[in-house]
Structures are given as C-alpha cells and as structure tokens.
Motif scaffolding. Structure first.
Motif, PDB file in Angstrom:
ATOM      1  N   THR A 226       1.369  -0.893   0.249  1.00  0.00           N
ATOM      2  CA  THR A 226      -0.202   0.098   0.035  1.00  0.00           C
ATOM      3  C   THR A 226       0.922   1.249  -0.043  1.00  0.00           C
ATOM      4  OG1 THR A 226      -0.187   0.127   2.181  1.00  0.00           O
ATOM      5  CG2 THR A 226      -2.073  -1.292   1.002  1.00  0.00           C
ATOM      6  N   HIS A 227       0.600   2.178  -0.772  1.00  0.00           N
ATOM      7  CA  HIS A 227       0.789   3.641  -0.896  1.00  0.00           C
ATOM      8  C   HIS A 227       1.838   4.122   0.870  1.00  0.00           C
ATOM      9  CE1 HIS A 227       1.059   7.191  -3.642  1.00  0.00           C
ATOM     10  NE2 HIS A 227       2.006   7.595  -2.505  1.00  0.00           N
ATOM     11  N   TRP A 228       0.658   4.216   1.273  1.00  0.00           N
ATOM     12  CA  TRP A 228       0.820   4.464   3.524  1.00  0.00           C
ATOM     13  C   TRP A 228       2.232   3.665   3.576  1.00  0.00           C
ATOM     14  CZ3 TRP A 228       0.503   1.696   7.953  1.00  0.00           C
ATOM     15  CH2 TRP A 228       1.001   2.676   9.196  1.00  0.00           C
ATOM     16  N   ALA A 229       2.160   2.347   3.258  1.00  0.00           N
ATOM     17  CA  ALA A 229       3.141   0.814   4.072  1.00  0.00           C
ATOM     18  C   ALA A 229       4.443   1.200   3.293  1.00  0.00           C
ATOM     19  CB  ALA A 229       2.796  -0.444   4.211  1.00  0.00           C
ATOM     20  N   THR A 230       4.705   1.783   2.525  1.00  0.00           N
ATOM     21  CA  THR A 230       5.728   2.319   1.428  1.00  0.00           C
ATOM     22  C   THR A 230       6.744   3.455   2.009  1.00  0.00           C
ATOM     23  OG1 THR A 230       5.000   2.844   0.138  1.00  0.00           O
ATOM     24  CG2 THR A 230       5.187   0.371  -0.498  1.00  0.00           C
TER      25      THR A 230
END
Length: 283
Positions: A226-230
């Motif tokens: 996910t965008h947030w996790a990266t």
C-alpha cells in the motif's frame, strides 16, 4: 525549524508540479512538538491536536492542486481552519524527500534489509538534485536470496501492517537477489526496473494493464504494497533529523491512512465430484 527541514530536503529538489514547504504557520513561531505524518487527513489532524503539537510535517501535500475556497464547509478548508485555530503550522516535504539521501525509498529499502543502495532513476543532470546518489527509488541487494513468495511474506512482516498487505506477480519460486523499491506510486519506473536488470520491483499502486504488460515483456517480478506502508518508514528517519534540533520533540503517527480497510481472499471454485455432476442430456 523551516531552515532545518530545508537543509535536509531543499524545496529546489522537488518536481516542478509539486507543492512543498511551509503551508501554514508563522515562520518565526517557536516549535517544540512536531507530529510527522504521511497524510494530512482529519484523523491525523485530530491526533496532532490531541497531542498539543506546534507543527505537522507531512509527506503528501494538502494543497497539491489549486482550490477556489478554503471555507470550512469543504474538506480541505475544514482542515485548514482547524490548524489555524489551534495555531498548528503545516510543512510538506514530498518529492524533495523522495530524492534525498537518505530519503523515502532509503527508509523502505532499509526495512527490507537491502544493502549496496543506488538510485533507481538518478536525478537528471543539470537539475538542483543531481549528484550525490540522489534520485527516485532505490536498487539494492538482499543479504540472502529469497523466492518471490518468501520475499512477499518478508515484506508483509517488516512493513507497517495494513488490511491489504503485500501482493506479488510472477513465478512464486523465482529467486530474488536484487530488488528495486520505490516508496509510493511507482509504476512510472517499471521501465527503469527492467533496464536495471533486477530480479523484482516493490512499490505501491500498481495498475492492472501496466503491470500485465511489464510481466509479458519479461520484466522483473512485482510486489505491490500500500502507498501508506511504503512511505511510513521514512517518518522514523524524519524524526531522527528533527531530534537534532535542541528542544524539539518529534512524534510519529502510526495511524494507517490507507483507504482500504478490509481484505478478503477469494476461493477458487472447486470441480464437483463425478457423482455430483448432472447427467448428460443425451444420457
């Protein structure tokens, strides 16, 4: 505080379309507590107000595109009103933090245990960010080779947890020794990952057609988080930078701002047993 942030993430390093730097707040105001976030959304604003911070430092711009009103009846206007009323400043470091060394993709690569890092797409010669290993994404080497399936499980274990987790595309048994990564949406660098000759590429927000065409032309295996996790890992590096300023206490938001909140694996239909099959119409 602005000067310290811009020493590490100069606004001149940002892409021309980007909107970085001080968004709200008096430049000369005292700053003691800072909340580091990926997204400026109602939930992280509420977290900041509850913590009594003087400033939010965000990765994603709140005002990336032009607006005609900041009335409190609008989504972004309401956020702006809340911050101004609480005397909370807002600062953004986006693509200038992406290309920095260390930057967003360095933090992602370090979470995955990569070594011997270099940029996936070096900053263009002649641009303010050129040189010193700066650029978008990172390429590195795993300390121990893994299969693609093992790497997907490893990534899911070391990256911040989300409902979606990590998915992979390619032969699950493919051996991965070299890995390219890019924090945030990175399908614009698929060709760079192929040209680099890496075994796999991990990023976020991969789309159906670009991913399918990439694999069909023998590109590296793909991992999609996910965008947030990266991008969340970079907040820890940002907090480390801010701790060097005397009297400043940085806080890091762990609120998952990924919009997807439920994941359900589909089960392939099973072939009915021979006795359960309907008889042929001619039988």
């Amino acid at each position: 505080m602005v000067a310290e942030l811009e020493r590490h993430y100069p606004p001149a390093w940002a892409e021309e379309w980007d909107r970085v730097g001080l968004v709200l707040g008096e430049p000369c105001a005292a700053v003691r507590r800072i909340l580091c976030v990926v997204d400026v959304v109602p939930e992280t604003v509420a977290e900041a107000l509850a913590a009594g911070v003087d400033m939010i430092v965000a990765h994603h711009p709140l005002l990336l595109r032009g607006v005609s009103s900041v009335a409190p009846t609008t989504y972004k206007g309401r956020i702006i009103h809340q911050l101004i009323k609480a005397d909370v400043a807002l600062y953004v470091a986006h693509t200038n933090a992406d290309v920095a060394v260390p930057g967003v993709s360095d933090a992602l690569a370090n979470r995955l245990g990569l070594v011997d890092l270099r940029p996936l797409q070096p900053a263009r010669p002649g641009t303010p960010a050129a040189g010193a290993g700066r650029g978008a994404g990172r390429i590195g080497r795993l300390s121990q080779p893994m299969t693609l399936a093992e790497l997907a499980r490893h990534a899911a274990a070391v990256l911040p947890a989300t409902a979606v987790g990590v998915r992979a595309a390619g032969d699950p048994n493919r051996t991965v020794r070299t890995l390219a990564v890019c924090g945030g949406a990175g399908d614009s660098f698929l060709a760079d990952a192929t040209a680099a000759g890496v075994d796999a590429y991990l990023t976020a927000d991969l789309r159906h057609h670009p991913a399918g065409e990439h694999l069909a032309t023998d590109g590296p295996a793909l991992l999609d988080a996910t965008h947030w996790a990266t991008e969340r890992p970079w907040l820890d590096d940002l907090a480390t930078v801010l701790r060097t300023v005397p009297g400043v206490q940085p806080l890091v938001s762990d609120l998952d701002t990924d919009p997807w909140t439920v994941h359900a694996s589909s089960t392939p239909p099973t072939e009915p047993a021979a006795d359960d099959k309907e008889p042929d119409s001619e039988g």
